[in-house]
Design a protein around this motif. Structure first.
Motif, PDB file in Angstrom:
ATOM      1  N   VAL A 453       0.865  -1.187   0.000  1.00 47.41           N
ATOM      2  CA  VAL A 453       0.000   0.000   0.000  1.00 47.41           C
ATOM      3  C   VAL A 453       0.899   1.234   0.000  1.00 47.41           C
ATOM      4  CG1 VAL A 453      -1.916   1.218   1.087  1.00 47.41           C
ATOM      5  CG2 VAL A 453      -1.655  -1.243   1.468  1.00 47.41           C
ATOM      6  N   GLU A 454       0.822   2.020  -1.059  1.00 48.96           N
ATOM      7  CA  GLU A 454       1.633   3.234  -1.135  1.00 48.96           C
ATOM      8  C   GLU A 454       0.873   4.318  -1.889  1.00 48.96           C
ATOM      9  OE1 GLU A 454       4.326   3.902   0.400  1.00 48.96           O
ATOM     10  OE2 GLU A 454       5.018   1.907   1.020  1.00 48.96           O
ATOM     11  N   VAL A 455       1.285   5.563  -1.654  1.00 47.40           N
ATOM     12  CA  VAL A 455       0.668   6.728  -2.292  1.00 47.40           C
ATOM     13  C   VAL A 455       1.648   7.335  -3.284  1.00 47.40           C
ATOM     14  CG1 VAL A 455      -0.324   9.019  -1.904  1.00 47.40           C
ATOM     15  CG2 VAL A 455      -0.694   7.195  -0.224  1.00 47.40           C
ATOM     16  N   GLY A 456       1.140   7.810  -4.431  1.00 43.43           N
ATOM     17  CA  GLY A 456       1.970   8.555  -5.372  1.00 43.43           C
ATOM     18  C   GLY A 456       2.201   7.833  -6.679  1.00 43.43           C
ATOM     19  N   SER A 457       2.721   8.604  -7.665  1.00 36.09           N
ATOM     20  CA  SER A 457       2.962   8.027  -8.993  1.00 36.09           C
ATOM     21  C   SER A 457       4.265   8.532  -9.599  1.00 36.09           C
ATOM     22  CB  SER A 457       1.802   8.372  -9.933  1.00 36.09           C
ATOM     23  OG  SER A 457       1.705   9.784 -10.119  1.00 36.09           O
ATOM     24  N   SER A 458       5.238   8.881  -8.746  1.00 41.12           N
ATOM     25  CA  SER A 458       6.528   9.340  -9.250  1.00 41.12           C
ATOM     26  C   SER A 458       7.224   8.211 -10.004  1.00 41.12           C
ATOM     27  CB  SER A 458       7.410   9.806  -8.094  1.00 41.12           C
ATOM     28  OG  SER A 458       7.709   8.712  -7.242  1.00 41.12           O
ATOM     29  N   VAL A 459       8.292   8.549 -10.698  1.00 39.41           N
ATOM     30  CA  VAL A 459       9.041   7.538 -11.450  1.00 39.41           C
ATOM     31  C   VAL A 459       9.571   6.462 -10.507  1.00 39.41           C
ATOM     32  CG1 VAL A 459      11.084   7.130 -12.876  1.00 39.41           C
ATOM     33  CG2 VAL A 459       9.660   9.146 -13.287  1.00 39.41           C
ATOM     34  N   SER A 460      10.117   6.890  -9.364  1.00 32.87           N
ATOM     35  CA  SER A 460      10.650   5.912  -8.412  1.00 32.87           C
ATOM     36  C   SER A 460       9.533   5.048  -7.829  1.00 32.87           C
ATOM     37  CB  SER A 460      11.403   6.621  -7.287  1.00 32.87           C
ATOM     38  OG  SER A 460      10.552   7.516  -6.588  1.00 32.87           O
ATOM     39  N   ARG A 461       8.372   5.661  -7.606  1.00 32.15           N
ATOM     40  CA  ARG A 461       7.242   4.889  -7.083  1.00 32.15           C
ATOM     41  C   ARG A 461       6.776   3.864  -8.113  1.00 32.15           C
ATOM     42  NH1 ARG A 461       6.688   4.560  -2.510  1.00 32.15           N
ATOM     43  NH2 ARG A 461       5.743   6.500  -1.800  1.00 32.15           N
ATOM     44  N   GLN A 462       6.710   4.260  -9.377  1.00 31.82           N
ATOM     45  CA  GLN A 462       6.281   3.325 -10.418  1.00 31.82           C
ATOM     46  C   GLN A 462       7.272   2.173 -10.566  1.00 31.82           C
ATOM     47  OE1 GLN A 462       5.099   5.139 -14.121  1.00 31.82           O
ATOM     48  NE2 GLN A 462       3.860   6.694 -13.111  1.00 31.82           N
ATOM     49  N   THR A 463       8.552   2.470 -10.415  1.00 34.63           N
ATOM     50  CA  THR A 463       9.561   1.404 -10.455  1.00 34.63           C
ATOM     51  C   THR A 463       9.346   0.434  -9.303  1.00 34.63           C
ATOM     52  OG1 THR A 463      11.175   2.876 -11.496  1.00 34.63           O
ATOM     53  CG2 THR A 463      12.038   0.919 -10.381  1.00 34.63           C
ATOM     54  N   GLU A 464       9.074   0.977  -8.136  1.00 34.76           N
ATOM     55  CA  GLU A 464       8.825   0.160  -6.943  1.00 34.76           C
ATOM     56  C   GLU A 464       7.590  -0.721  -7.129  1.00 34.76           C
ATOM     57  OE1 GLU A 464       9.249   2.001  -2.824  1.00 34.76           O
ATOM     58  OE2 GLU A 464       7.080   1.766  -2.969  1.00 34.76           O
ATOM     59  N   ILE A 465       6.521  -0.128  -7.657  1.00 38.08           N
ATOM     60  CA  ILE A 465       5.285  -0.885  -7.897  1.00 38.08           C
ATOM     61  C   ILE A 465       5.527  -1.998  -8.912  1.00 38.08           C
ATOM     62  CG2 ILE A 465       2.942  -0.746  -8.843  1.00 38.08           C
ATOM     63  CD1 ILE A 465       2.822   2.137  -7.728  1.00 38.08           C
ATOM     64  N   HIS A 466       6.247  -1.656  -9.973  1.00 37.55           N
ATOM     65  CA  HIS A 466       6.523  -2.647 -11.021  1.00 37.55           C
ATOM     66  C   HIS A 466       7.308  -3.831 -10.460  1.00 37.55           C
ATOM     67  CE1 HIS A 466       8.177  -3.514 -15.314  1.00 37.55           C
ATOM     68  NE2 HIS A 466       7.151  -4.293 -15.013  1.00 37.55           N
ATOM     69  N   ASP A 467       8.314  -3.532  -9.638  1.00 32.31           N
ATOM     70  CA  ASP A 467       9.111  -4.605  -9.028  1.00 32.31           C
ATOM     71  C   ASP A 467       8.233  -5.497  -8.147  1.00 32.31           C
ATOM     72  OD1 ASP A 467      11.384  -3.685 -10.267  1.00 32.31           O
ATOM     73  OD2 ASP A 467      12.143  -2.594  -8.521  1.00 32.31           O
ATOM     74  N   MET A 468       7.332  -4.871  -7.385  1.00 32.81           N
ATOM     75  CA  MET A 468       6.459  -5.651  -6.511  1.00 32.81           C
ATOM     76  C   MET A 468       5.471  -6.476  -7.327  1.00 32.81           C
ATOM     77  SD  MET A 468       6.150  -6.319  -3.369  1.00 32.81           S
ATOM     78  CE  MET A 468       5.050  -6.987  -2.125  1.00 32.81           C
ATOM     79  N   LEU A 469       4.978  -5.906  -8.415  1.00 29.72           N
ATOM     80  CA  LEU A 469       4.073  -6.656  -9.296  1.00 29.72           C
ATOM     81  C   LEU A 469       4.743  -7.923  -9.813  1.00 29.72           C
ATOM     82  CD1 LEU A 469       2.209  -4.104 -11.622  1.00 29.72           C
ATOM     83  CD2 LEU A 469       1.192  -5.730 -10.022  1.00 29.72           C
ATOM     84  N   LYS A 470       5.963  -7.772 -10.293  1.00 32.36           N
ATOM     85  CA  LYS A 470       6.679  -8.936 -10.833  1.00 32.36           C
ATOM     86  C   LYS A 470       6.908  -9.986  -9.752  1.00 32.36           C
ATOM     87  CE  LYS A 470       9.946  -6.352 -12.671  1.00 32.36           C
ATOM     88  NZ  LYS A 470      11.177  -5.950 -13.415  1.00 32.36           N
ATOM     89  N   LYS A 471       7.199  -9.520  -8.548  1.00 31.08           N
ATOM     90  CA  LYS A 471       7.408 -10.453  -7.439  1.00 31.08           C
ATOM     91  C   LYS A 471       6.127 -11.227  -7.129  1.00 31.08           C
ATOM     92  CE  LYS A 471       8.544 -10.567  -2.504  1.00 31.08           C
ATOM     93  NZ  LYS A 471       8.971  -9.774  -1.321  1.00 31.08           N
ATOM     94  N   LEU A 472       5.003 -10.521  -7.047  1.00 35.31           N
ATOM     95  CA  LEU A 472       3.736 -11.179  -6.709  1.00 35.31           C
ATOM     96  C   LEU A 472       3.263 -12.098  -7.826  1.00 35.31           C
ATOM     97  CD1 LEU A 472       1.764  -8.273  -4.966  1.00 35.31           C
ATOM     98  CD2 LEU A 472       3.156 -10.076  -3.932  1.00 35.31           C
ATOM     99  N   LEU A 473       3.480 -11.693  -9.066  1.00 33.54           N
ATOM    100  CA  LEU A 473       3.070 -12.538 -10.190  1.00 33.54           C
ATOM    101  C   LEU A 473       3.903 -13.819 -10.256  1.00 33.54           C
ATOM    102  CD1 LEU A 473       2.547  -9.743 -12.850  1.00 33.54           C
ATOM    103  CD2 LEU A 473       0.769 -11.297 -12.013  1.00 33.54           C
ATOM    104  N   ALA A 474       5.138 -13.739  -9.767  1.00 38.46           N
ATOM    105  CA  ALA A 474       6.008 -14.922  -9.780  1.00 38.46           C
ATOM    106  C   ALA A 474       5.622 -15.927  -8.700  1.00 38.46           C
ATOM    107  CB  ALA A 474       7.463 -14.498  -9.601  1.00 38.46           C
ATOM    108  N   GLU A 475       4.877 -15.456  -7.698  1.00 43.27           N
ATOM    109  CA  GLU A 475       4.433 -16.356  -6.632  1.00 43.27           C
ATOM    110  C   GLU A 475       3.228 -17.158  -7.113  1.00 43.27           C
ATOM    111  OE1 GLU A 475       5.681 -13.313  -2.973  1.00 43.27           O
ATOM    112  OE2 GLU A 475       3.589 -13.905  -3.261  1.00 43.27           O
ATOM    113  N   LYS A 476       3.322 -18.430  -7.063  1.00 45.74           N
ATOM    114  CA  LYS A 476       2.224 -19.290  -7.547  1.00 45.74           C
ATOM    115  C   LYS A 476       1.494 -19.955  -6.387  1.00 45.74           C
ATOM    116  CE  LYS A 476       3.373 -18.366 -11.782  1.00 45.74           C
ATOM    117  NZ  LYS A 476       2.544 -17.473 -12.617  1.00 45.74           N
TER     118      LYS A 476
END
Length: 476
Positions: A453-476
């Protein structure tokens, strides 16, 4: 009337005569640009000094002229500085009589222009031709080559030159911090945490020493935070919980030493989230409570105390959500295009809740990333739900519910947003998820557990979200 006509006639004649006088004589030789002559007369050192002080000179000029500061002005000024450095570097590179320190200043011009490869080449030539009178410049040249080599993943060269740098004099802590930090980051990207750790720890030590100089603090805060967080990330990714906890506690103590509320909040906030992530939520929530009281002892300034407390309290709802089953969305008016869905019914997918509004500029700035992630990861099980509510406005006007719904339909189509919109009747779900500020991103794993859970849409925030997305998608 006659006088007017005569005036117009004279005016027309004068315009024609001016036009003829400005015509280029095709037989005349092309005039030499005086600016080019002046530039060619400048030494390489003078070119670098002029480019290097450009931004400082311009900001002093803005202050005298009382030109108000803006982010765009800041970016434009440094872009102009970069362009000047690139222009000067190109001019110098065309010369055939470069000697000695000319190569050093050429390297510095390219470095200022962010042309790393050309900087690397110039510094190599300088080191091959240097003498005892240029020891300090040699050290700076080595430090930049180390940074470039680390970015290239040429670790042998970077390590060799770092060793040479440390054996010579002077050793500047600011240069050492940059070299060590760049090597640490590059090793981390290679997942070579064993080799990354000593460099990260040394970068943190050097940055702390630099930060003790109050004149360096404004520009050193980001470096101090980055180096401290790198140490934490290495231990975290290596599965060493105690060492990771210790790294964050060290960062918090450093924040107390320098009375930095930004460092303090980041260290504590990260530690609470890490405790929750590693299934130690009671300890995380206890740290939250303890820190609210601890700030009065850690900071001598009440405004700094209040800032940390305010920011942590805004996160309280998020801390309580993390690691728990995601609450169902309630008070929903409609799913804009499809049938209603429940979060329980989406188990097995990674759910991205995007709390947003049409009038929220940062929300709109996140659209390109959301579209890309929908396209890239939908087949892997990503479900994006854009959650907004009726605000009673559309395009700057007060409107009724039907008109706002029509606007939302057109808005979605106009922005070509391929994922589902969820329209709430009120802010109940926003409050449930602590989305008082927007955009707020909530990521729910395949088991239905809130993981981010995070607030904002800065470049660094989007990078962080993307990394977390990939991590969660890799979990089966």
């Amino acid at each position: 009337m006659r006088k007017v006509f005569l005036f117009l006639l004279l005016l027309l004649l004068s315009i024609n005569n001016w036009g003829q006088s400005r015509r280029v004589n095709p037989r005349a030789s092309t005039p030499v640009n005086s600016a080019t002559i002046a530039l060619n007369d400048l030494s390489v050192e003078k070119m670098f000094n002029e480019a290097n002080t450009y931004a400082k000179t311009k900001f002093a000029e803005y202050e005298v002229k009382k030109i108000p500061y803006t982010d765009n002005l800041y970016k434009q000024t440094f872009l102009e500085q970069k362009q000047m450095a690139a222009k000067y570097a190109a001019t110098v590179s065309a010369r055939t009589n470069l000697v000695g320190t000319d190569f050093y200043y050429l390297g510095m011009l390219n470095w200022l222009a962010e042309n790393n490869e050309n900087a690397y080449e110039a510094f190599q030539k300088f080191l091959a031709k240097n003498d005892s009178a240029t020891v300090e410049k040699s050290q700076t040249a080595r430090s930049i080559i180390v940074v470039v080599a680390a970015r290239r993943r040429n670790f042998d060269e970077a390590e060799k030159l770092l060793g040479e740098y440390l054996k010579a004099e002077p050793v500047k802590l600011s240069e050492r911090a940059k070299m060590e930090n760049e090597l640490a980051k590059s090793y981390v990207e290679q997942k070579d945490y064993e080799r990354a750790l000593p460099h990260a720890e040394e970068a943190f030590r050097a940055t702390k020493a630099v930060f003790k100089d109050s004149s360096s603090r404004a520009r050193g805060l980001n470096e101090l935070l980055a180096s401290g967080m790198t140490v934490f990330e290495i231990h975290k990714n290596s599965g060493k919980q105690k060492q990771a906890d210790d790294a964050l506690e060290d960062l918090r103590k450093t924040a107390v030493l320098f009375q930095s509320n930004e460092l303090y909040y980041t260290a504590v906030n990260t530690n609470i989230k890490y405790l929750i992530e590693t299934l130690r939520k009671p300890l995380g929530l206890q740290m939250f409570e303890d820190t609210l009281a601890q700030t009065t002892r850690d900071f001598t300034s009440k405004p700094l105390q209040d800032d940390v407390v305010r920011r942590l309290k805004k996160r309280e709802r998020h801390y309580k959500l993390l690691g728990e089953t995601a609450p169902e969305l309630v008070s929903i008016d409609r799913f804009l295009e499809g049938l209603p869905k429940t979060l329980a019914g989406l188990r097995g997918k990674v759910v991205y809740l995007d709390f947003w509004a049409t009038w929220c500029t940062p929300c709109l700035e996140a659209f390109p990333a959301l579209i890309e992630w929908h396209q890239d990861y939908q087949k892997e099980g990503l479900e994006i739900l854009g959650l907004t509510k009726y605000y009673g406005t559309a395009e700057g006007f007060n409107v009724d519910k039907a008109a706002e719904l029509d606007f939302l339909i057109r808005f979605k189509k106009g922005h070509r947003l391929p994922y589902e919109f969820v329209i709430a009747k009120d802010n109940t779900s926003q409050l449930t998820y602590g989305a008082g500020a927007i955009p707020t991103t909530v990521l729910i794993d395949r088991r239905g557990i809130v993981r981010y859970v995070e607030v904002g849409s800065s470049v660094s925030r989007q990078t962080e979200i993307h990394d977390m997305l990939k991590k969660l998608l890799a979990e089966k």
